[in-house]
Design a protein around this motif. Structure first.
Motif, PDB file in Angstrom:
ATOM      1  N   GLN A  10      -5.336   2.998   0.156  1.00  0.00           N
ATOM      2  CA  GLN A  10      -4.953   1.706  -0.412  1.00  0.00           C
ATOM      3  C   GLN A  10      -4.855   0.631   0.668  1.00  0.00           C
ATOM      4  O   GLN A  10      -5.251  -0.520   0.458  1.00  0.00           O
ATOM      5  CB  GLN A  10      -3.627   1.833  -1.160  1.00  0.00           C
ATOM      6  CG  GLN A  10      -3.711   2.641  -2.440  1.00  0.00           C
ATOM      7  CD  GLN A  10      -2.359   2.818  -3.108  1.00  0.00           C
ATOM      8  OE1 GLN A  10      -1.351   2.257  -2.675  1.00  0.00           O
ATOM      9  NE2 GLN A  10      -2.319   3.623  -4.166  1.00  0.00           N
ATOM     10  N   LEU A  11      -4.333   1.013   1.826  1.00  0.00           N
ATOM     11  CA  LEU A  11      -4.241   0.064   2.932  1.00  0.00           C
ATOM     12  C   LEU A  11      -5.628  -0.317   3.441  1.00  0.00           C
ATOM     13  O   LEU A  11      -5.889  -1.484   3.766  1.00  0.00           O
ATOM     14  CB  LEU A  11      -3.401   0.663   4.064  1.00  0.00           C
ATOM     15  CG  LEU A  11      -3.066  -0.263   5.241  1.00  0.00           C
ATOM     16  CD1 LEU A  11      -2.357  -1.518   4.754  1.00  0.00           C
ATOM     17  CD2 LEU A  11      -2.188   0.474   6.254  1.00  0.00           C
TER      18      LEU A  11
ATOM     19  N   ALA B  79       0.830  -1.208   0.000  1.00  0.00           N
ATOM     20  CA  ALA B  79       0.000   0.000   0.000  1.00  0.00           C
ATOM     21  C   ALA B  79       0.865   1.259   0.000  1.00  0.00           C
ATOM     22  O   ALA B  79       1.833   1.370   0.757  1.00  0.00           O
ATOM     23  CB  ALA B  79      -0.920   0.001   1.222  1.00  0.00           C
TER      24      ALA B  79
END
Length: 422
Positions: A104-105, A99
């Protein structure tokens, strides 16, 4: 080799393999705990954002997918379903390490939660079908050794790898065992037949009938509420314990992992094994006695955590954490066995999914988030001590969960008879 002995060996192999799968699930889920302070500094996150990432995002995906997978697990080959999901959540755990930003994580954690959703209902129902009711508490206690094993491996391994190579590498390393176990599941294990207490093969009823049945089982409803409240407190403590030591006791990530990992593992193994053995033994004459064990353990959560969060001497803090972990793990297998006994053979996966939905979404999902938000809100008044006071607040929930277990005692016996007859 006699057929009975071969059968016992197959059961033991299946139980060990399913326990390892569940351990990997807990490891992939828990490794975030030891890595979150490093992630917080790199992405400049608040405690509320950490609570969202470590709690609600994962739990919403898990809870949303687990009921459909629980229904599916009552109708398909459970070991194959579990193998596919295990490979998927292992892959998405590795993706967490790639990420580039907070969003994104979050997306990767969402995928991990969705992948793990099939794990619990399928594995719990298989363990319950492998062993009769009189041995089910012990079998589930062995299975639930996955919690301290997985959490301990995540804290120790994640701390060591993150300390040496960074948090991204730790995510990738945590994903590797899952791929190996998925192959073993696919090629060496077949799910046991679903049988009633009378030995007949159980046919899964429609979901609406399962839900209607659950609502008539007042003891089951009370147990689900109790487990959800207990899960909220446990998730909050589990998600923020590493941060508590990093912030207030000047320890490195490596040191925290080496302290909390073994403590979690030892206390968990002792608590889990004691739970199954004690619950099965005291429940032989009167099954309601197991609920007294659960209520007592849940009530003791609170004073143990108060000791951990109010003391400043590290030895007292660790003693409080260790006591809490042991009695928390003591309550889990016995409580889960009670819900499985109240479900009946044909509904075990679906009821396990309902339990997971409630404990994950309302418990694990809200626990870390509520604690993070409370910590941020308390900062103007408590300053650097805000996280300590937020964790103290959730630690008092043990008394509340115990009251619901006591309420389940009122109808437990007749509800158990109804479940065994259906």
């Amino acid at each position: 080799m006699p057929a009975a002995e071969q059968s016992n060996i197959r059961k033991i192999y299946a139980l060990v393999l399913l326990t390892l799968v569940a351990s990997v699930s807990l490891m992939d889920r828990t490794v975030m705990v030891i890595l979150q302070e490093s992630i917080r500094h790199e992405f400049h996150l608040s405690d509320s954002q950490i609570g969202l990432m470590n709690g609600l995002v994962f739990s919403v995906a898990y809870a949303a997918v687990t009921l459909p997978f629980g229904v599916l697990a009552d109708r398909v080959e459970r070991s194959r379903l579990l193998a596919v999901c295990l490979a998927f959540w292992s892959a998405t755990t590795a993706v967490c390490g790639l990420a580039g930003n907070f969003l994104q994580l979050l997306a990767a954690r969402l995928a991990v939660g969705a992948g793990e959703a099939a794990g619990h209902p399928a594995t719990v129902s298989m363990v319950s079908d492998l062993f009769p009711a009189k041995r089910r508490g012990t079998a589930l206690a062995v299975y639930y050794l996955s919690v301290p094993i997985g959490a301990g491996a995540a804290l120790v391994g994640g701390g060591l790898i993150a300390g040496a190579y960074g948090w991204r590498t730790a995510f990738v390393a945590a994903a590797i065992p899952g791929f190996l176990l998925a192959l073993l599941l696919a090629f060496t294990l077949r799910a046991p037949p679903r049988r009633t207490a009378q030995g007949a093969t159980a046919k899964p009823p429609p979901l609406r009938e399962v839900l209607a049945f659950v609502l008539t089982q007042r003891a089951l409803v009370q147990m689900i509420i109790a487990m959800t409240i207990s899960a909220l407190a446990a998730a909050a403590v589990g998600a923020w314990a590493a941060s508590f030591f990093l912030r207030y006791h000047d320890m490195s990530v490596r040191e925290v992992g080496l302290v909390l990992g073994p403590l979690n593992a030892v206390a968990g193994v002792v608590g889990m094994l004691a739970s199954g053995l004690i619950a099965d033994r005291i429940g032989r004459r009167d099954p309601r006695r197991a609920l007294w064990l659960i209520a007592g353990a849940m009530a003791l959560h609170s004073p143990a955590l108060v000791i951990a969060f109010t003391m400043h001497e590290q030895s007292f803090i660790l003693a409080g954490f260790g006591l809490y972990l042991a009695i928390h793990y003591l309550s889990i297998p016995a409580a889960l066995a009670a819900t499985q006994n109240l479900a009946g053979a044909a509904r075990r996966s679906t009821v396990a999914a309902l339990v997971v939905m409630s404990t994950t979404l309302l418990g694990s999902g809200l626990g870390p988030l509520v604690t993070g938000v409370a910590s941020d809100l308390l900062k103007p008044y408590a300053g650097a001590e805000s996280l300590r006071w937020a964790m103290l607040g959730v630690s008092l929930l043990g008394f509340w969960s115990a009251l619901h277990v006591l309420a389940a005692l009122r109808t437990y016996r007749e509800d158990l008879v109804r479940a065994e007859a259906s």
